[in-house]
Design an enzyme around this catalytic site. Sequence first.
Site, PDB file in Angstrom:
ATOM      1  N   VAL A 269       0.805  -1.223   0.000  1.00 23.65           N
ATOM      2  CA  VAL A 269       0.000   0.000   0.000  1.00 23.65           C
ATOM      3  C   VAL A 269       0.841   1.277   0.000  1.00 23.65           C
ATOM      4  O   VAL A 269       0.293   2.369  -0.012  1.00 23.65           O
ATOM      5  CB  VAL A 269      -1.014   0.027   1.173  1.00 23.65           C
ATOM      6  CG1 VAL A 269      -2.020  -1.093   1.029  1.00 23.65           C
ATOM      7  CG2 VAL A 269      -0.313  -0.032   2.514  1.00 23.65           C
TER       8      VAL A 269
ATOM      9  N   THR B 193       6.594   1.764   2.533  1.00 20.28           N
ATOM     10  CA  THR B 193       8.032   1.945   2.318  1.00 20.28           C
ATOM     11  C   THR B 193       8.309   3.160   1.456  1.00 20.28           C
ATOM     12  O   THR B 193       9.244   3.933   1.732  1.00 20.28           O
ATOM     13  CB  THR B 193       8.640   0.680   1.688  1.00 20.28           C
ATOM     14  OG1 THR B 193       8.376  -0.434   2.553  1.00 20.28           O
ATOM     15  CG2 THR B 193      10.133   0.822   1.488  1.00 20.28           C
ATOM     16  N   VAL B 194       7.507   3.375   0.438  1.00 17.61           N
ATOM     17  CA  VAL B 194       7.680   4.546  -0.431  1.00 17.61           C
ATOM     18  C   VAL B 194       7.450   5.825   0.375  1.00 17.61           C
ATOM     19  O   VAL B 194       8.218   6.792   0.260  1.00 17.61           O
ATOM     20  CB  VAL B 194       6.739   4.469  -1.648  1.00 17.61           C
ATOM     21  CG1 VAL B 194       6.783   5.751  -2.454  1.00 17.61           C
ATOM     22  CG2 VAL B 194       7.105   3.275  -2.521  1.00 17.61           C
TER      23      VAL B 194
ATOM     24  N   LYS C  36      13.200  -0.135  10.246  1.00 16.79           N
ATOM     25  CA  LYS C  36      12.312  -1.265   9.948  1.00 16.79           C
ATOM     26  C   LYS C  36      12.540  -2.278  11.059  1.00 16.79           C
ATOM     27  O   LYS C  36      13.608  -2.887  11.145  1.00 16.79           O
ATOM     28  CB  LYS C  36      12.661  -1.854   8.573  1.00 16.79           C
ATOM     29  CG  LYS C  36      11.889  -3.080   8.198  1.00 16.79           C
ATOM     30  CD  LYS C  36      10.541  -2.712   7.626  1.00 16.79           C
ATOM     31  CE  LYS C  36       9.858  -3.942   7.043  1.00 16.79           C
ATOM     32  NZ  LYS C  36       8.616  -3.611   6.393  1.00 16.79           N
TER      33      LYS C  36
END
Length: 82
Positions: A15, A18-19, A39
């Site tokens: 979704v 990460t971006v 992370k």
Amino acid sequence: MNATDFAVVGTDTGVGKTVMAAGLTGWLRETGVDARAVKPCQTGYPPDDDAQFVAEVCGDDDAATCLRRLEPPLAPAVAAAQ
């Protein structure tokens, strides 16, 4: 700017978490903030490596870190139990 923690959350895989983390981290670093994406646990490693993706987008290996990498592409608790 005061030290602040941000959490990027989403309800599913793919979704854009990460971006978004890469964009936010990169923007903060460009403005002079010593930002780092963390992370907590990466599953499906390799080939999935979100921390490496963030570091590459930001152009700096210090822009992201992963605390634990697990090979099975499963939920972290399930992958850790294997």
